[in-house]
Design a protein around this motif. Structure first.
Motif, mmCIF file in Angstrom:
data_model
loop_
_atom_site.group_PDB
_atom_site.id
_atom_site.type_symbol
_atom_site.label_atom_id
_atom_site.label_comp_id
_atom_site.label_asym_id
_atom_site.label_seq_id
_atom_site.Cartn_x
_atom_site.Cartn_y
_atom_site.Cartn_z
ATOM 1 N N ALA B 92 43.723 -36.848 -113.349
ATOM 2 C CA ALA B 92 43.782 -38.310 -113.286
ATOM 3 C C ALA B 92 43.072 -38.923 -114.476
ATOM 4 C CB ALA B 92 43.161 -38.815 -111.985
ATOM 5 N N TYR B 93 43.639 -40.021 -114.927
ATOM 6 C CA TYR B 93 43.084 -40.785 -116.045
ATOM 7 C C TYR B 93 42.604 -42.122 -115.518
ATOM 8 C CZ TYR B 93 43.604 -44.341 -119.662
ATOM 9 O OH TYR B 93 43.407 -45.424 -120.465
ATOM 10 N N GLY B 94 41.418 -42.532 -115.926
ATOM 11 C CA GLY B 94 40.899 -43.828 -115.533
ATOM 12 C C GLY B 94 40.555 -44.640 -116.755
ATOM 13 N N SER B 95 41.077 -45.847 -116.822
ATOM 14 C CA SER B 95 40.744 -46.730 -117.931
ATOM 15 C C SER B 95 39.323 -47.240 -117.781
ATOM 16 C CB SER B 95 41.708 -47.922 -117.950
ATOM 17 O OG SER B 95 41.202 -48.951 -118.774
ATOM 18 N N SER B 96 38.644 -47.436 -118.894
ATOM 19 C CA SER B 96 37.294 -47.989 -118.826
ATOM 20 C C SER B 96 37.324 -49.470 -118.478
ATOM 21 C CB SER B 96 36.578 -47.794 -120.170
ATOM 22 O OG SER B 96 37.316 -48.403 -121.204
ATOM 23 N N ASN B 97 38.497 -50.096 -118.599
ATOM 24 C CA ASN B 97 38.597 -51.530 -118.332
ATOM 25 C C ASN B 97 38.954 -51.857 -116.895
ATOM 26 O OD1 ASN B 97 38.116 -52.133 -121.051
ATOM 27 N ND2 ASN B 97 40.274 -51.768 -121.529
ATOM 28 N N THR B 98 39.644 -50.965 -116.229
ATOM 29 C CA THR B 98 40.034 -51.209 -114.846
ATOM 30 C C THR B 98 39.607 -50.033 -113.991
ATOM 31 O OG1 THR B 98 42.178 -50.085 -114.780
ATOM 32 C CG2 THR B 98 42.121 -52.252 -115.805
ATOM 33 N N GLY B 99 39.644 -50.268 -112.688
ATOM 34 C CA GLY B 99 39.281 -49.182 -111.779
ATOM 35 C C GLY B 99 40.457 -48.314 -111.406
ATOM 36 N N LYS B 100 41.603 -48.605 -111.965
ATOM 37 C CA LYS B 100 42.827 -47.904 -111.570
ATOM 38 C C LYS B 100 42.824 -46.475 -112.087
ATOM 39 C CE LYS B 100 47.808 -48.253 -112.464
ATOM 40 N NZ LYS B 100 48.850 -49.092 -113.089
ATOM 41 N N LEU B 101 43.172 -45.539 -111.213
ATOM 42 C CA LEU B 101 43.383 -44.155 -111.608
ATOM 43 C C LEU B 101 44.878 -43.905 -111.703
ATOM 44 C CD1 LEU B 101 40.900 -42.035 -109.427
ATOM 45 C CD2 LEU B 101 40.768 -42.469 -111.878
ATOM 46 N N ILE B 102 45.273 -43.246 -112.774
ATOM 47 C CA ILE B 102 46.664 -42.816 -112.909
ATOM 48 C C ILE B 102 46.675 -41.311 -112.734
ATOM 49 C CG2 ILE B 102 48.663 -42.700 -114.432
ATOM 50 C CD1 ILE B 102 47.509 -45.231 -115.797
ATOM 51 N N PHE B 103 47.427 -40.861 -111.744
ATOM 52 C CA PHE B 103 47.447 -39.446 -111.417
ATOM 53 C C PHE B 103 48.661 -38.753 -112.023
ATOM 54 C CE2 PHE B 103 44.116 -38.654 -108.322
ATOM 55 C CZ PHE B 103 43.778 -39.927 -107.902
ATOM 56 N N GLY B 104 48.477 -37.476 -112.341
ATOM 57 C CA GLY B 104 49.614 -36.631 -112.660
ATOM 58 C C GLY B 104 50.350 -36.282 -111.371
ATOM 59 N N GLN B 105 51.465 -35.564 -111.538
ATOM 60 C CA GLN B 105 52.318 -35.256 -110.395
ATOM 61 C C GLN B 105 51.715 -34.197 -109.483
ATOM 62 O OE1 GLN B 105 52.746 -34.870 -113.724
ATOM 63 N NE2 GLN B 105 54.925 -34.623 -114.160
ATOM 64 N N GLY B 106 50.700 -33.518 -109.964
ATOM 65 C CA GLY B 106 50.060 -32.482 -109.171
ATOM 66 C C GLY B 106 50.622 -31.104 -109.468
ATOM 67 N N THR B 107 49.765 -30.099 -109.358
ATOM 68 C CA THR B 107 50.162 -28.701 -109.508
ATOM 69 C C THR B 107 49.735 -27.948 -108.255
ATOM 70 O OG1 THR B 107 49.913 -28.699 -111.914
ATOM 71 C CG2 THR B 107 49.849 -26.563 -110.810
ATOM 72 N N THR B 108 50.706 -27.305 -107.632
ATOM 73 C CA THR B 108 50.394 -26.490 -106.463
ATOM 74 C C THR B 108 50.042 -25.091 -106.935
ATOM 75 O OG1 THR B 108 51.937 -27.745 -105.114
ATOM 76 C CG2 THR B 108 51.257 -25.593 -104.287
ATOM 77 N N LEU B 109 48.855 -24.656 -106.608
ATOM 78 C CA LEU B 109 48.400 -23.311 -106.968
ATOM 79 C C LEU B 109 48.409 -22.441 -105.723
ATOM 80 C CD1 LEU B 109 47.070 -21.177 -108.828
ATOM 81 C CD2 LEU B 109 44.854 -22.135 -108.170
ATOM 82 N N GLN B 110 49.095 -21.336 -105.824
ATOM 83 C CA GLN B 110 49.112 -20.359 -104.741
ATOM 84 C C GLN B 110 48.473 -19.078 -105.273
ATOM 85 O OE1 GLN B 110 53.033 -19.497 -103.237
ATOM 86 N NE2 GLN B 110 52.301 -17.943 -101.811
ATOM 87 N N VAL B 111 47.392 -18.643 -104.621
ATOM 88 C CA VAL B 111 46.720 -17.421 -105.036
ATOM 89 C C VAL B 111 46.993 -16.343 -103.992
ATOM 90 C CG1 VAL B 111 44.531 -16.312 -105.615
ATOM 91 C CG2 VAL B 111 44.904 -18.718 -106.193
#
Lengths: 112, 113
Positions: B92-111
């Motif tokens: 996730a990326y967060g701008s220093s100007n806003t509180g909004k987080l922008i998330f990636g699509q996610g990675t499912t890890l199976q071990v």
């Protein structure tokens, strides 16, 4: 310290109804934000509140609204529910702008 | 528009294998970067964060990430994964100007044990 708490944890509604979700931030945290998580769209930002003021809003229709109370607790409301509103709704809180958001367990909303 | 891209949607590893999950963000200003993990049936938890300073950040459970400004990347690494690392990982990326987080699509890890 207790984490972010959200109530209810699960909710089933029918199309056209409205729903109110509640979030209690970690003690001392004054900022609250909300996210919608779905398998297709992932995690999407809904709102951010600080000291009872909405500071940011995501790209959601006006049916989605929220507020924050003087004790930092927050609620979000969705009116005229649609099937596509089925999702996990996550609340997060933080102390200040240079601290990370910490998330609650979410409310799983199912719209039938 | 600001965006976060995670390279792998689904990763399968055997225990003790090394892990690297890619993450790239699109915005070049002051950034706050995060990795969150969602274990099965559990809520989103913070793994590690970068605000400024040392670009190599260490998180919980042996995870680390390296911020490379020139590549707009913030890749997550772990030298030796365990079965208990099975989860979905979000950058996730967060701008220093806003509180909004922008998330990636996610990675499912199976071990696999």
């Amino acid at each position: 310290k207790a984490g972010v708490t959200q109530t209810p944890r699960y909710l089933i509604k029918t199309r056209g109804q409205q729903v109110t979700l509640s979030c209690s931030p970690i003690s001392g945290h004054r900022s609250v934000s909300w996210y919608q998580q779905t398998p297709g769209q992932g995690l999407q930002f809904l709102f951010e509140y600080f000291s009872e003021t909405q500071r940011n809003k995501g790209n959601f229709p006006g049916r989605f609204s929220g507020r924050q109370f003087s004790n930092s607790r927050s609620e979000m409301n969705v009116s005229t529910l649609e099937l596509g509103d089925s999702a996990l709704y996550l609340c997060a809180s933080r102390t200040e702008s240079v601290s990370p958001w910490l998330f609650g367990p979410g409310t799983r909303l199912t719209v039938l | 528009a600001q965006s976060v891209s995670q390279h792998n949607h689904h990763v399968i590893l055997s225990e003790a294998a090394s892990l690297e999950l890619g993450c790239n963000y699109s915005y070049g200003g002051t950034v706050n970067l995060f990795w969150y993990v969602q274990y099965p049936g559990q809520h989103l938890q913070l793994l590690l964060k970068y605000f400024s300073g040392d670009p190599l950040v260490k998180g919980i459970k042996g995870f680390e990430a390296e911020f490379i400004k020139s590549k707009f990347s913030f890749n997550l690494r772990k030298p030796s994964v365990q079965w208990s690392d099975t989860a979905e990982y979000f950058c996730a990326y967060g701008s220093s100007n806003t509180g909004k987080l922008i998330f990636g699509q996610g990675t499912t890890l199976q071990v696999k044990p």
